[in-house]
Design an enzyme around this catalytic site. Structure first.
Site, mmCIF file in Angstrom:
data_model
loop_
_atom_site.group_PDB
_atom_site.id
_atom_site.type_symbol
_atom_site.label_atom_id
_atom_site.label_comp_id
_atom_site.label_asym_id
_atom_site.label_seq_id
_atom_site.Cartn_x
_atom_site.Cartn_y
_atom_site.Cartn_z
ATOM 1 N N PHE A 244 0.834 -1.223 0.000
ATOM 2 C CA PHE A 244 0.000 0.000 0.000
ATOM 3 C C PHE A 244 0.861 1.263 0.000
ATOM 4 C CE2 PHE A 244 -2.015 -3.274 2.772
ATOM 5 C CZ PHE A 244 -2.836 -3.822 1.798
ATOM 6 N N GLN A 645 -8.751 -5.558 -6.798
ATOM 7 C CA GLN A 645 -8.160 -4.261 -6.464
ATOM 8 C C GLN A 645 -9.228 -3.313 -5.924
ATOM 9 O OE1 GLN A 645 -5.001 -3.669 -5.999
ATOM 10 N NE2 GLN A 645 -4.466 -2.368 -7.710
ATOM 11 N N GLU A 712 -4.720 3.046 -6.834
ATOM 12 C CA GLU A 712 -4.921 4.225 -5.984
ATOM 13 C C GLU A 712 -6.371 4.689 -6.030
ATOM 14 O OE1 GLU A 712 -1.884 4.821 -4.678
ATOM 15 O OE2 GLU A 712 -0.760 3.788 -6.247
HETATM 16 MO MO1 MOS Z 1 1.090 3.176 -4.111
HETATM 17 S S1 MOS Z 1 0.844 4.545 -2.553
HETATM 18 O O1 MOS Z 1 2.091 4.039 -5.169
HETATM 19 O O2 MOS Z 1 1.812 1.845 -3.351
#
Ligand code: MOS
Length: 745
Positions: A244, A645, A712
């Protein structure tokens, strides 16, 4: 239904290629390699938030059974890549992380200050318990409110106000909203603890097993720290148990393990404990945002002002795009943004899923909802009135944008039209019912990557690139692309990753892996097809009465064979082509990157989250009853992992909305809920069946595969959807996350 768990036909598309290894325990994570002579390191961390170490008493630790070394700034090697000019008096600098064991200064509570190495883990833990530190303590500052009163924010051009059109135009609007929103510190807390096995092979060559989202970036960081050439640093990261964002950087514990391994001349395994995960691998920074938003009486936005104050460490500058979301999510002629960060005696924050945008969208998407009530306009309608058809910020067309479709698909699925817009009007039994919407955007881009594709004489295909897969399903998606482009069955296609010695792939961050690497895999497979064609074109099978010189375009590559388009009975297998040429394999390595064309456009992925919440009037408990999460991420390569995801973003979004908050006791500068009992994250009982809708329309510009990104954007806007639903259910507007029961009763 048969063996549904690993049944290829279950859900949509093939299972994860690494799924079975992961769920059966066969997958090897960084700390799970057995090396001969392996030793165990335990990090000791500071118990003051600012000052310096006056003395270290390590005598009894050194004499403890099995202890091989106690390493601190007193006896560490000089790390050649460390910048000796970094000192606590200088204030934050960009990109200069904590230089472990480099000096006696303590910059935050939980800073690694010594490493104890022993022949077993237990003996290292015991040894570490015997080391005593004497500190010279200085007054620390970890409280943002205090910092705002007493210290200056970090200076620099990037903190200049951004003004488009008229400054603070919302103030004179017919209808306006002004409010302050708070995002607490959040900690990534992936299941897998950060860990490393460091092994020196001679004086100037290292091999590490690292938990990292980027094997090449980890390799580069180690090369820089120890001034080693690329070929002397190998980083292996075959499986990653979540990141993450916490595994985007090479943190001090990695360098500490390398220092330790060098000093004792043996490989060292070092695993952070859960408490250390709160101070050694970053966090999403506490941020206060003020939004002013104004509109005409019929809902046209006339001004947005978005201000954010956030935090960084005393030794390193960290910024994110918190306020940028206000410049692009809606069409608005006048936008003002202000962004400041204040240095504190805490470790440096880092990117965490949807960095910046997730924080910013909570504020903006809450404010838009507040405005919809002030205007008495449906919140989806208000968004459509202010739909941005072009990139307002960069003044460019979008490469693709299917947000309207996303609103519509999600609204239909959740039954938005059955929602009674009157606050507090909907009930189910004892529970108050609320519906909310929140949307998000996140930059989509394509970087540079290299991949190798190799076809073997048995018809199987291998594709390689030095990338990590921290969970999104990169190996699966790449296998699907390679299989589809090459016309090799999925089961005969293998994608190999997780080793820095493979052709350089991208860091798995910023939702760019599929776009960047997927394009490289596509391109290298196309080139391999051309090579196969060169070998096959003179094959008599392709010479017919009408075709003498067969062209690439006359042929189809399918199911391990090349067919003549005009007559599919004319074919030759890849195996036959290689065998006839006397080759055991045929391969090509190629670099792939975006062209100039893509730069004429702005590319974003979009998400829209719809939630139905139940709020209990007596206890203030909020339950997510339904979630419909919709994404425009361009072409979806792997439906199953893409849905997954989005599920992950929604689950993390529930955490952000209702639970997650890292609490610091400012008397000591110490994180106090630094464990998974006190730092709450969603469990199964908190998560309803999540309905995911993939708009699945290719972006024609961004890259040859049409995929944008989704890691994201899956979380961006989610917390606002929940806060908006809670308001709809109860009439209480919670602007400081998380929305815990005490804030509702
Ligand atoms: Mo993501 S915050 O680019 O792992």
């Amino acid at each position: 239904m048969g063996n549904f768990f690993f049944d290829e036909a279950f859900i949509d598309g093939p299972d994860r290629v690494d799924g079975k290894a992961k769920v059966t325990g066969a997958a090897k994570y960084a700390a799970e390699y057995e090396l001969s002579g392996l030793t165990y390191g335990v990090l000791i961390h500071s118990t003051i938030a600012r000052g310096s170490i006056k003395a270290i008493d390590s005598k009894s630790a050194e004499k403890a059974p099995g202890v091989l070394g106690v390493i601190s700034h007193l006896n560490s090697i000089k790390v050649p890549g460390y910048d000796m000019s970094v000192n606590p008096g200088q204030g934050p600098a960009g990109g200069k992380g904590l230089q472990v064991f480099n000096d006696a200064f303590v910059r935050f509570y939980g800073q690694p200050i010594a490493l104890v190495i022993a022949d077993t883990f237990e003996r290292a833990v015991f040894g570490a318990s015997l080391v005593k530190f004497q500190y010279s303590r200085e007054q620390h500052l970890t409280d943002f409110e205090e910092a705002k009163k007493t210290v200056a924010p970090v200076a620099g051009a990037r903190y200049n106000d951004f003004v488009k059109g008229e400054k603070d135009a919302y103030k004179t609007a017919a209808v306006k909203i002004e409010a302050e929103y708070i995002m607490p510190n959040e900690v990534h807390n992936p299941m897998e603890l950060h860990s490393i096995i460091a092994q020196w092979k001679g004086d100037d060559k290292v091999m590490v097993y690292d938990k990292t989202q980027g094997v090449k970036s980890s390799q580069r960081s180690i090369m820089q720290a120890f001034k080693l050439p690329e070929e002397n640093v190998q980083v292996i990261s075959k499986f990653v148990g979540g990141g993450f964002g916490s595994a985007l950087r090479t943190w001090p514990h990695v360098i500490a393990a390398l220092i330790g391994a060098k000093l004792i001349g043996k490989p060292v395994k070092l695993v952070l404990d859960r408490q250390q995960m709160f101070t050694m691998v970053g966090y999403r920074p506490f941020t206060v945002q003020r939004i002013g938003i104004g509109a005409t009486a019929d809902g046209k936005l006339t001004g947005i002002t978005h201000e954010a104050d956030s935090i960084t460490s005393s030794y390193e500058e960290f910024t994110e795009r918190t306020v940028n979301v206000s410049r692009g999510l809606y069409a608005c002629p006048n936008v003002t943004t202000r962004y400041k960060v204040y240095p504190l005696n805490l470790s440096t924050p880092t990117w965490m899923r949807g960095p910046g945008e997730a924080t910013g969208a909570f504020a903006v998407e809450s404010a838009i909802d507040e405005l919809s009530y002030a205007l008495k306009i449906d919140p989806i309608e208000l968004r459509l009135i202010n739909y941005a058809e072009t990139d307002q910020d960069a003044n460019r067309p979008f490469s693709s944008k299917f947000l309207k479709e996303a609103y519509q698909l999600g609204a239909e699925r959740i039954g938005w039209k059955n929602r009674n817009p009157v606050v507090g009007s909907m009930k189910e039994g004892d529970w108050m019912v609320g519906y909310g919407i929140g949307s998000g955007m996140f930059n989509a881009s394509r970087g540079t990557a290299k991949a190798l594709a190799r076809i073997y004489a048995d018809g199987s295909l291998l594709v390689q690139s030095a990338v990590s897969d921290s969970g999104p399903g990169t190996a699966t998606a790449m296998t699907q692309i390679a299989s589809a482009v090459m016309g090799v069955p999925f089961k005969k296609t293998t994608f190999e990753l997780g080793d820095s010695s493979l052709p350089p792939g991208p860091t798995q961050g910023g939702s760019t892996t599929t776009s960047t690497l997927g394009s490289a895999v596509n391109d290298v497979c196309l080139s391999l097809k051309k090579k196969l064609f060169e070998l096959a074109k003179d094959n008599p099978v392709f010479h017919t009465a009408t075709i003498h010189n067969v062209a690439l375009n006359d042929l189809l590559f399918e199911n391990g064979s090349i067919f003549l388009k005009a007559d599919r009975s004319k074919k030759v297998t890849y195996s036959d082509i290689l065998n006839k040429a006397g080759l055991s394999q045929l391969e090509i390595t190629e670099e792939s990157k975006g062209g100039e064309d893509a730069r004429k456009y702005s590319s974003y992925s979009y998400s829209v989250h719809f939630v139905k919440v139940l709020v209990h009037p007596a206890t203030g408990v909020v339950k997510l009853d339904r979630i419909v999460t919709v994404v425009d991420a361009g072409k979806i390569i792997s439906h199953k992992t893409a849905e997954s995801q989005m599920f992950g973003g929604a689950v993390a979004g529930i955490g952000m909305a209702l639970m997650e908050e890292g609490v610091i006791d400012h008397r000591y500068g110490k994180w106090v809920n630094n464990n998974l009992a006190d730092y709450h994250v969603p469990v199964h009982a908190d998560v309803p069946a999540i309905e995911c809708i993939l708009v699945d329309k290719p972006d024609p510009i961004i890259n040859p595969i049409g995929a944008k990104g989704m890691g994201e954007v899956s979380i961006v806007g989610f917390a606002a959807a929940v806060a908006n639903a809670v308001y709809h259910a109860t009439g209480k507007r919670v602007r400081d996350l998380p929305i815990t029961p005490d804030k509702l009763i």
